[in-house]
Enzyme design. Structure first.
Site, mmCIF file in Angstrom:
data_model
loop_
_atom_site.group_PDB
_atom_site.id
_atom_site.type_symbol
_atom_site.label_atom_id
_atom_site.label_comp_id
_atom_site.label_asym_id
_atom_site.label_seq_id
_atom_site.Cartn_x
_atom_site.Cartn_y
_atom_site.Cartn_z
ATOM 1 C CB THR A 1 -3.831 6.289 7.578
ATOM 2 O OG1 THR A 1 -3.958 5.206 6.652
ATOM 3 C CG2 THR A 1 -4.309 5.830 8.943
ATOM 4 N N GLY A 2 -6.449 6.416 5.874
ATOM 5 C CA GLY A 2 -7.852 6.060 5.661
ATOM 6 C C GLY A 2 -8.375 6.685 4.384
ATOM 7 C CG HIS A 3 -12.093 5.582 3.125
ATOM 8 N ND1 HIS A 3 -12.999 5.017 3.987
ATOM 9 C CD2 HIS A 3 -11.551 4.555 2.434
ATOM 10 C CE1 HIS A 3 -13.013 3.694 3.808
ATOM 11 N NE2 HIS A 3 -12.144 3.397 2.874
ATOM 12 C CB THR B 1 -1.182 6.401 4.192
ATOM 13 O OG1 THR B 1 -2.085 6.398 3.094
ATOM 14 C CG2 THR B 1 -0.204 7.526 4.094
ATOM 15 C CB SER C 1 -0.911 -0.005 1.230
ATOM 16 O OG SER C 1 -0.147 -0.140 2.400
ATOM 17 N NE ARG D 1 -8.276 8.631 -4.118
ATOM 18 C CZ ARG D 1 -7.685 8.367 -2.961
ATOM 19 N NH1 ARG D 1 -6.399 8.081 -2.920
ATOM 20 N NH2 ARG D 1 -8.360 8.405 -1.840
ATOM 21 C CB THR E 1 -0.237 6.447 0.430
ATOM 22 O OG1 THR E 1 -1.127 5.348 0.412
ATOM 23 C CG2 THR E 1 -0.831 7.552 -0.395
HETATM 24 N N1 ASP Z 1 -5.270 8.061 2.757
HETATM 25 C C1 ASP Z 1 -4.868 7.230 1.654
HETATM 26 C C2 ASP Z 1 -5.577 7.692 0.408
HETATM 27 O O1 ASP Z 1 -6.724 8.036 0.471
HETATM 28 C C3 ASP Z 1 -5.099 5.783 1.848
HETATM 29 C C4 ASP Z 1 -4.947 5.223 3.236
HETATM 30 O O2 ASP Z 1 -4.280 5.790 4.074
HETATM 31 O O3 ASP Z 1 -5.511 4.203 3.553
HETATM 32 O O4 ASP Z 1 -4.990 7.638 -0.635
#
Ligand code: ASP
Length: 331
Positions: free
Chosen positions: A239-241, A188, A86, A216, A206
């Site tokens: 981190t995350g969406h 990330t 990732s 994107r 990331t």
């Molecule tokens: N924040 C990252 C993104 O949206 C992904 C993640 O950290 O899970 O690209």
């Protein structure tokens, strides 16, 4: 004429009164912390891979190195590991089979550098640092970022490892994009550190959401969203969406909440609650959303919070290196 001169004099004095403290901003800050014990050096980073990344960063921090060098060296560990799928080399591709990377870095002087949608370069964080140190800009994207990286001597490589290619081909059969919370197809590394000199820096890198649309960009390369550092106050990373983090300019918000006197823990909680509220207001399902923040202040105090369970982070200070499960909203 006299009135005008008086006015100019007063204005000059008034503006001197306003601008002077900002020249002395750090002194002011040092004053407020001078009587308290500061927990430094210290480094925090997201997820399990944070443990190894912290080890690398710690080598620099324990030798009185600069937080900026520590966070760059730290996040390069998962970036360079083909088994970490990732981040960096080995990262899962977008829906066109291209591995596109997002990274940013910020130092104690508020210097910033960032790359987005960068292909073929194993260590985007170092390209972000080169953008910061060697260009008049703060962000380069796509082909422009790649051209710049090659000019700087970075090697062009194939970042798509066999396992990621296989998963992508499997995904193509249905081509359904429903990023779920805590399904390990993103993650990330965000890292924030306070060095022995009392300075803060951060890095975030990331490959973004697996099978995203080509082009994107998430929160991770966006200063203020995926990372923010204010050397007078503290630092935060996410981190995350990424879409949800960008919506609230997440890490800038966390740092501003600390500026208002909130602890790192409370600041992360309030930022997550903002995401919760906006998700509900927009009629979206919170159970499909995961966002986690980690934060560190000038005293070396830290905290974290996320929407749902499953997010952890690693903390290394003089007492050792440990993984902590973050507290969460959706019980
Ligand atoms: N924040 C990252 C993104 O949206 C992904 C993640 O950290 O899970 O690209």
């Amino acid at each position: 004429m006299k009135n005008r001169r008086d006015f100019l004099k007063k204005t000059a004095l008034a503006s001197a009164a306003i601008t002077l403290p900002s020249f002395k901003g750090l002194d002011q800050n040092e004053l407020s912390y001078s009587n308290q014990k500061v927990n430094k050096p210290i480094v925090l980073s997201t997820w399990n891979f944070g443990i190894q990344a912290n080890e690398e960063a710690w080598k620099i921090l324990q030798n009185n190195g600069r937080a900026l060098d520590a966070v760059e060296a730290g996040v390069k560990i998962p970036e360079g590991d083909p088994n970490e799928r990732s981040v960096g080399y080995g990262g899962r591709p977008d829906r066109e089979g291209k591995v596109t990377l997002d990274s940013c870095i910020m130092d104690e002087f508020s210097n910033i550098g960032s790359v987005a949608c960068l292909e073929h370069i194993k260590h985007p964080i170092s390209v972000a640092r080169a953008v910061m140190e060697k260009t008049p800009h703060v962000m380069l994207v796509g082909q422009g970022a790649l051209d710049f990286a090659l000019e700087q001597g970075f090697q062009k490589e194939n970042l798509l490892v066999e396992a990621s290619e296989k998963e992508w081909k499997e995904w193509l059969k249905k081509s359904e994009y429903h990023p779920k919370a805590n399904i390990e197809n993103h993650d990330t590394i965000g890292m924030i550190a306070l060095d022995n000199q009392g300075n803060l820096s951060g890095a975030c890198t990331t490959s973004g959401m697996a099978f995203k649309m080509h082009g994107r960009v998430g929160d991770s390369p966006i200063i203020g969203a995926g990372l923010y550092v204010d050397n007078e106050i503290g630092a935060a990373t996410a981190t995350g969406h990424g879409e949800e983090v960008i919506r609230i300019t997440g890490c800038h918000l966390v740092v501003e909440l600390m500026r208002q006197g909130k602890s790192p823990q409370k600041a992360c909680e309030e930022a997550v609650m903002r995401i919760v509220k906006l998700t509900q207001n927009r009629g979206k399902n919170l159970k499909d959303i995961q966002v986690g923040f980690i934060a560190l202040n000038k005293k070396g105090e830290y905290g974290s919070y996320c929407v749902q369970g499953g997010f952890n982070y690693a903390v290394h200070d003089a007492t050792g290196n440990k993984l902590i499960d973050a507290n969460y909203f959706m019980k």
